[in-house]
Motif scaffolding. Sequence first.
Motif, PDB file in Angstrom:
ATOM      1  N   LEU A 116       0.810  -1.202   0.039  1.00  0.00           N
ATOM      2  CA  LEU A 116       0.065   0.143  -0.189  1.00  0.00           C
ATOM      3  C   LEU A 116       0.881   1.421  -0.043  1.00  0.00           C
ATOM      4  CD1 LEU A 116      -2.917   1.114  -0.082  1.00  0.00           C
ATOM      5  CD2 LEU A 116      -2.961   0.920   2.530  1.00  0.00           C
ATOM      6  N   ASP A 117       1.917   1.207   0.771  1.00  0.00           N
ATOM      7  CA  ASP A 117       2.730   2.313   0.958  1.00  0.00           C
ATOM      8  C   ASP A 117       2.235   3.530   1.200  1.00  0.00           C
ATOM      9  OD1 ASP A 117       5.518   2.971   0.679  1.00  0.00           O
ATOM     10  OD2 ASP A 117       5.632   3.851  -1.311  1.00  0.00           O
ATOM     11  N   ALA A 118       1.380   3.688   2.094  1.00  0.00           N
ATOM     12  CA  ALA A 118       0.569   4.785   2.576  1.00  0.00           C
ATOM     13  C   ALA A 118       1.445   5.938   2.947  1.00  0.00           C
ATOM     14  CB  ALA A 118      -0.634   4.487   3.375  1.00  0.00           C
ATOM     15  N   GLU A 119       0.946   7.188   2.713  1.00  0.00           N
ATOM     16  CA  GLU A 119       1.727   8.305   3.169  1.00  0.00           C
ATOM     17  C   GLU A 119       1.882   8.696   4.517  1.00  0.00           C
ATOM     18  OE1 GLU A 119       0.835  11.692   0.580  1.00  0.00           O
ATOM     19  OE2 GLU A 119       1.243  10.413  -1.295  1.00  0.00           O
ATOM     20  N   ARG A 120       2.869   9.436   5.143  1.00  0.00           N
ATOM     21  CA  ARG A 120       2.896  10.099   6.465  1.00  0.00           C
ATOM     22  C   ARG A 120       2.874  11.409   6.343  1.00  0.00           C
ATOM     23  NH1 ARG A 120       7.907   5.877   8.119  1.00  0.00           N
ATOM     24  NH2 ARG A 120       6.715   4.049   8.398  1.00  0.00           N
TER      25      ARG A 120
END
Length: 752
Positions: free
Chosen positions: A150-154
């Motif tokens: 998914l590599d979701a953003e922070r």
Amino acid sequence: MTRRAVPVALLALVLLAVEYAGGEPPKYADPELKPKDRAHWAFIPPKRPVLPKAPPGTNPIDAFVRARLEAEGLKPSPRADKLTLIRRLTLDLTGLPPTPAEVEAFLKDGSPGAYDKLVDRLLASPHFGERWATHWLDVVRFAETNGYELDAERPHAWRYRDYVVNSFNADKPYDQFVREQIAGDEMAGKDAKHRPELLIATGMHRCGPVHLVSGNLDQEVLRQEVLTEMVNGIGSTFLGLTFACTRCHDHKFDPLSAGDYYRLQAFFANAKYTETDFATAEQRDARNKRVEAITAKTAPLKKQIAELDAPVRAKVAKEKREKLEPRFKDALDVPADKRTPAQKALAAQAKTLTNVSWDEVLAAMAPDHLATRAKLREQLHTLEAQMPPPTPAAWAIENSGRAKTHVLRRGEAHLKSVEVQPGLPRVLVQAEGAVPKTRRELADWLTMPDHPLTARVIVNRLWQHHFGRGLVATPNDFGTRGDRPTHPELLDWLATELVESKWSLKRVHRLIVTSETYTQSATADGGSKADPDNKLLWRMNRRRLEAEAVRDSILGAAGTLNREVGGPSVKVPLEPEVYDLIFTEGEPDGLWPVTPDARQHTRRSLYLFNKRNVRQPLLEAFDQPDTLNSCAARPVSTFTPQALILMNSPFVHDQAKALALTLFEETGSDSVRQVEALYRRAVGRAPNATERSLAAEFLKEQAETVRERIRAKVPVGIDSAAIPKGAELAQVRVLADLCVVAFNTHEFVYIP
């Protein structure tokens, strides 16, 4: 019957089940520590050595290095020339090339203290913190997304990056820097929201990848992954040990046990991820108003898109339902509240079979509607890119709950052995005393003046980035399988000097860069036979710039660099083939909202949004780390794509055009002056006779080629409206080509 191979993972589970079928898992006991285990040099606290005999006023670093050279029958190299020194020092301390004006001023300054003044100016530069933050972020594996599929953003991660930059610029004592990152939340206590910097500092524990996705996942396993990242970060960053090896078993080479690992993990047992909001009411109100204004503009666009989609979606769904087997249709025809269990199961399966995805809608849509929809989506994403960032919050950790910690067999979350309490690695404990119980106490122990590793590890990192190789060549492994220091007395002297100078890192930097060891020439070869790897430092090492510094140097030479310090990260335009790497289960548009303000696109590379699974080609080609593991020393590869990117990259060509236009504005159409100015911007010096001749020949021959293309009405990549008044389009184009050549020179991408 055909025999099938048993999957390895299944076989492992079967064996584990057999192993524990008899009841409780076996208890764990730490292996016995022997006197020889404590005898390794890195486990003994550093003691300040006596300086070797040297003339009065000798830099202590030179005293140690020259004593070793004399013992080996070697001599140091001559001092480098002033041009080399300003370029070396400026690139080292700021990661940017010196400007022509800075070079000229330094060369004209004939005072004895000219070099020291240059050192002081660069150490005081706001770009110093940016340069050295890049090195630190490598070690803590900083990125702004979670990684995995998914590599979701922070969205708040950039504040930790800025914390590191500001700490280095302010010369925050290193012991304080360590304590804040390990236990800033505990230091802040009940006053945490009013001391956000302390919370932001704990973002270090969140820098690594983390498996945060929805679905049927084992929460205990995921929690163990989080704790593993925290412990591994402490082991590599501050202790310089391969501590991660002990997660599954006692270390095979170092006197570190699985018990040591899980006792260290126990300090973090209750540490949970948190985003602590510290925004003011005014900031929240301002953001809400901005969001409402943009939402009011996007709502009609979303409605129009939905109206285009709805009939097509219904049509495709109807077609898919008609193709279902009768049993599925019959189940759907029965009202939901009257279906039998079997019919409910069939209806659920039918719903999955008749679900319409976005790509099926687009494939069935009329071409004219499809074009209209694409324009609406583009307008929608343009507006969404203008959404304000979240209100200020600390990307941090905090203590919550009362979790227990166990030694885990083979590192498996469900194979718990003996329970353990917080504790220190036994081999590093020099005397009996109170055992730390909190992260704050752990931080206090790490920053004790006589700690065996903390000061040694950080001064070795500084040395490594100034010389290309640490005094210990394995900066994340000070264990028994790591390299021994080439100059052990010097390492210990620097470590004790750091402590005695109140943990001032700038003090160590100044000592290093003002030494004659650092200011030596890099071109001498007097010791090449006796010491081909230059471990004894009889000359300076030439080092290639890191990926970020290559990009920043291009911007600096082109005069387009935006020197703004800090703030939210920037998303620059991506090449289509790079954009396609972004994972999505929805429509693949609007996945990378480019920062609307084009002036932000030429910020330093440190401020480019750092996505784990999608990296800038230029940075990746020049060995930017993948951020999955701590990177103490970047590899320096040499392969074809590096040259191809520097020659063909749209970024490089855009900057070359910008530089060419600037050169025309500064020097007019005088090609001799243009070449002179180009060399001073690119490599800090005037071209020699051969370079002048080759440049003149290139400009002449290439101009004829470009004129032929212009006559044939072939685009040459530069808008004629953008060129200075009185300039010929062909001349600007060929000068831009020469700028690309300059960016591709060995001298441009290496620290002399």
